[in-house]
Each structure stands twice: as C-alpha cells, then as structure tokens.
Design a protein around this motif. Structure first.
Motif, mmCIF file in Angstrom:
data_model
loop_
_atom_site.group_PDB
_atom_site.id
_atom_site.type_symbol
_atom_site.label_atom_id
_atom_site.label_comp_id
_atom_site.label_asym_id
_atom_site.label_seq_id
_atom_site.Cartn_x
_atom_site.Cartn_y
_atom_site.Cartn_z
ATOM 1 N N TYR A 208 0.834 -1.206 0.000
ATOM 2 C CA TYR A 208 0.000 0.000 0.000
ATOM 3 C C TYR A 208 0.867 1.254 0.000
ATOM 4 C CZ TYR A 208 -3.080 3.669 1.732
ATOM 5 O OH TYR A 208 -3.755 4.850 1.897
ATOM 6 N N ASN A 212 1.252 4.200 -2.902
ATOM 7 C CA ASN A 212 1.043 5.607 -2.586
ATOM 8 C C ASN A 212 2.256 6.444 -2.990
ATOM 9 O OD1 ASN A 212 -0.630 7.689 -1.113
ATOM 10 N ND2 ASN A 212 1.262 7.856 0.033
ATOM 11 N N LYS A 241 -5.130 17.257 -9.798
ATOM 12 C CA LYS A 241 -6.233 16.855 -8.930
ATOM 13 C C LYS A 241 -6.908 15.576 -9.420
ATOM 14 C CE LYS A 241 -7.778 21.181 -6.784
ATOM 15 N NZ LYS A 241 -8.913 22.148 -6.700
ATOM 16 N N LEU A 244 -6.352 12.470 -7.512
ATOM 17 C CA LEU A 244 -6.893 12.358 -6.169
ATOM 18 C C LEU A 244 -8.323 11.855 -6.170
ATOM 19 C CD1 LEU A 244 -5.678 15.760 -4.666
ATOM 20 C CD2 LEU A 244 -4.590 13.526 -4.414
ATOM 21 N N PRO A 245 -8.747 11.223 -5.064
ATOM 22 C CA PRO A 245 -10.174 10.897 -4.904
ATOM 23 C C PRO A 245 -10.976 12.196 -4.822
ATOM 24 C CG PRO A 245 -8.828 9.697 -3.313
ATOM 25 C CD PRO A 245 -7.937 10.715 -3.951
ATOM 26 N N PRO A 246 -12.230 12.190 -5.243
ATOM 27 C CA PRO A 246 -13.043 13.421 -5.246
ATOM 28 C C PRO A 246 -13.064 14.152 -3.902
ATOM 29 C CG PRO A 246 -14.166 11.701 -6.450
ATOM 30 C CD PRO A 246 -12.952 11.056 -5.838
ATOM 31 N N LYS A 247 -13.093 13.427 -2.794
ATOM 32 C CA LYS A 247 -13.182 14.066 -1.482
ATOM 33 C C LYS A 247 -11.932 14.867 -1.143
ATOM 34 C CE LYS A 247 -16.430 10.814 0.637
ATOM 35 N NZ LYS A 247 -16.644 9.849 1.761
ATOM 36 N N MET A 248 -10.790 14.461 -1.710
ATOM 37 C CA MET A 248 -9.533 15.138 -1.392
ATOM 38 C C MET A 248 -9.305 16.372 -2.259
ATOM 39 S SD MET A 248 -6.792 12.055 -0.748
ATOM 40 C CE MET A 248 -5.489 13.267 -0.509
ATOM 41 N N ARG A 249 -9.984 16.441 -3.387
ATOM 42 C CA ARG A 249 -9.707 17.522 -4.337
ATOM 43 C C ARG A 249 -10.073 18.891 -3.781
ATOM 44 N NH1 ARG A 249 -12.135 14.482 -9.763
ATOM 45 N NH2 ARG A 249 -10.789 12.630 -9.565
#
Length: 262
Positions: A208, A212, A241, A244-249
């Motif tokens: 993992y 990353n 962006k 990145l996952p949507p929540k992190m953007r």
C-alpha cells in the motif's frame, strides 16, 4: 508513526491472549522447541532465498510499515502548483532558487533537470526510469515479507510432523505423548500466528505504501512536465487533482493559481 500498524498488532495479540485465557493458561502455549523450529527455520530459509545484503535490510524494510509517508500527495500537488506560479511569473530559471526549499530528492532532481534546459522527453525518461527502479526495489522488499508469510506456516507443518513422529515413537510411554503432541500443535499455531498477524499484513502495508509513493512520483512527473511546457498553473492544478479521490480535491487551494491565471 503509523498508529494503524501498531494498534493492529497490539489488538491482535491482546485478543489472542484473551482467547487463550478463557480456557487455558499462557504457559501451555509456550514451547521453546516449537519457537526455534518455526522462527529459526523461517529465517534460515530467508537467507537461502535472498543474498545476504538484501536479507540485512529486513529490519529497516519492516520498520517502514510503522512509519507514515513523508510526503502526502495533496501537499506535493500544492508544492508543484507553487513552483508553477514561480515559473509563470519569473521564468523557469527562477526555479533554481526554489530548489533549496524542496525536501523531496526526486522532485528536486526534476526541477534541476528543467532548470538545466533538458529536453522534456529526456526529463520524462530519466524520472520514469528512476520510478521503475524504485518500484522494483519495493517489490523485492515486499517479497521478503510475503516469502516469510508462506515460510512460517510451512515450518509450522514441519514442526507438526516432527512432533507426530516423536509421538508415534513413544506410544508405549504415555508420559511422552503429551509433550510430543504439544510440539506438533504449537508449531502449527506459531506458524499461523506469525504469518497471518505479522508478516502477511506487513507485506500488504508495504504494498500500500509503495503504491502511494508511486502515485506521488507520478504526480511530480506530470506536474514538472506541465511546468516545463509552460502550462497555466490553474490547468496544472486541475490536471494533478485528477490523481486524487473526489473528497480530497476540495482540500487543494486554488487562490494563488487563480491570481496568476491568464
């Protein structure tokens, strides 16, 4: 420190000890011979499997599963955007002054290649080659722990066979059957415990963390090439962006990029 790794190990051992105490005592699950067979055998096989210099990195590699990543991808994106704004305002050569403030060696190397006027395709090849080599090293390191995860149950079975042979040889002596059976069962217990609570989970955690880190490196490469191509910082931000996952953007600021847009 990675609290999840530490907490998981502690919780696992606590629950196992609690389960043992519900119907027995800790002393019944301690057998020096079983420990030597399983742990000694697994590490001996590790030395057979890998060259000595690689085996000597075992401890340092394992310790990485207890450490948090030095650079989060969100912070790297913000740093790349900052560099893009500097390049847009003052030119690519101005990035040389920002190199001293960059703590990541990979990003620092990429910036220096750009400042030196290296061809974009060559910059990409150099950085991607380094990423590929890092990924290969990570794969080898992770492989050691995956190997140990398979070796422990195997040597648990070896200990079980040893215990059964000893038991069968002493069927006429009832007092010898109990200790032999204990070795047979405890080696299997130790093998399963070490493999499934320590080594296989650590291999998964290393995998993992490696993925990353590779993501961070890809963000750096994409950002550096975009800076070198003279793209608008706002466009670079949106491009990065996408990694990145949507929540992190939403956590990546756009104020400075917007001030320099156009």
């Amino acid at each position: 420190m990675d609290i999840a790794t530490i907490g998981g190990l502690i919780l696992g051992f606590v629950l196992i000890v609690w389960g043992i105490l519900q119907g027995s005592n800790i002393g019944a699950f301690i057998d020096v011979g079983s420990v030597i067979i399983v742990i000694g055998g697994a590490f001996a096989a590790l030395f057979v499997s890998y060259p000595l210099p690689q085996v000597l990195t075992f401890g340092s590699v394992g310790s990485k599963s207890f450490q948090n990543a030095p650079f989060e991808v969100g912070k790297i994106i913000e740093k790349v955007i900052e560099l893009a704004n500097v390049a847009r305002r003052e030119g690519l050569l101005a990035l040389e002054e920002a190199v001293s403030e960059i703590k990541d060696d990979f990003l620092q190397k990429g910036v220096m290649l750009i400042v030196d006027g290296t061809d974009p395709e060559l910059v990409k090849n150099i950085l991607e080659t380094e990423v590929a080599n890092i990924e290969d090293r990570h794969g080898t390191n992770k492989g050691m722990f995956e190997n140990m995860g398979s070796l422990f149950p195997a040597f648990g079975m070896v200990g079980t066979l040893i215990g059964l042979v000893a038991m069968l040889q002493n069927l006429s002596d009832p007092s010898a059957i109990g200790p032999a059976m204990a070795v047979a069962l405890l080696t299997t217990f130790y093998g399963s415990l070490f493999a499934n609570l320590i080594f296989n989970p650590i291999a998964t955690k290393l995998d993992y963390k490696s993925k990353n880190e590779m993501l961070v490196k890809q963000v750096m490469i994409e950002g550096l090439l975009s800076i070198q191509a003279g793209e608008n910082p706002r466009i670079i931000e949106e491009k990065l962006k996408a990694f990145l996952p949507p929540k992190m953007r939403k956590s990546i600021g756009t104020q400075e990029a917007e001030e320099n847009n156009g």
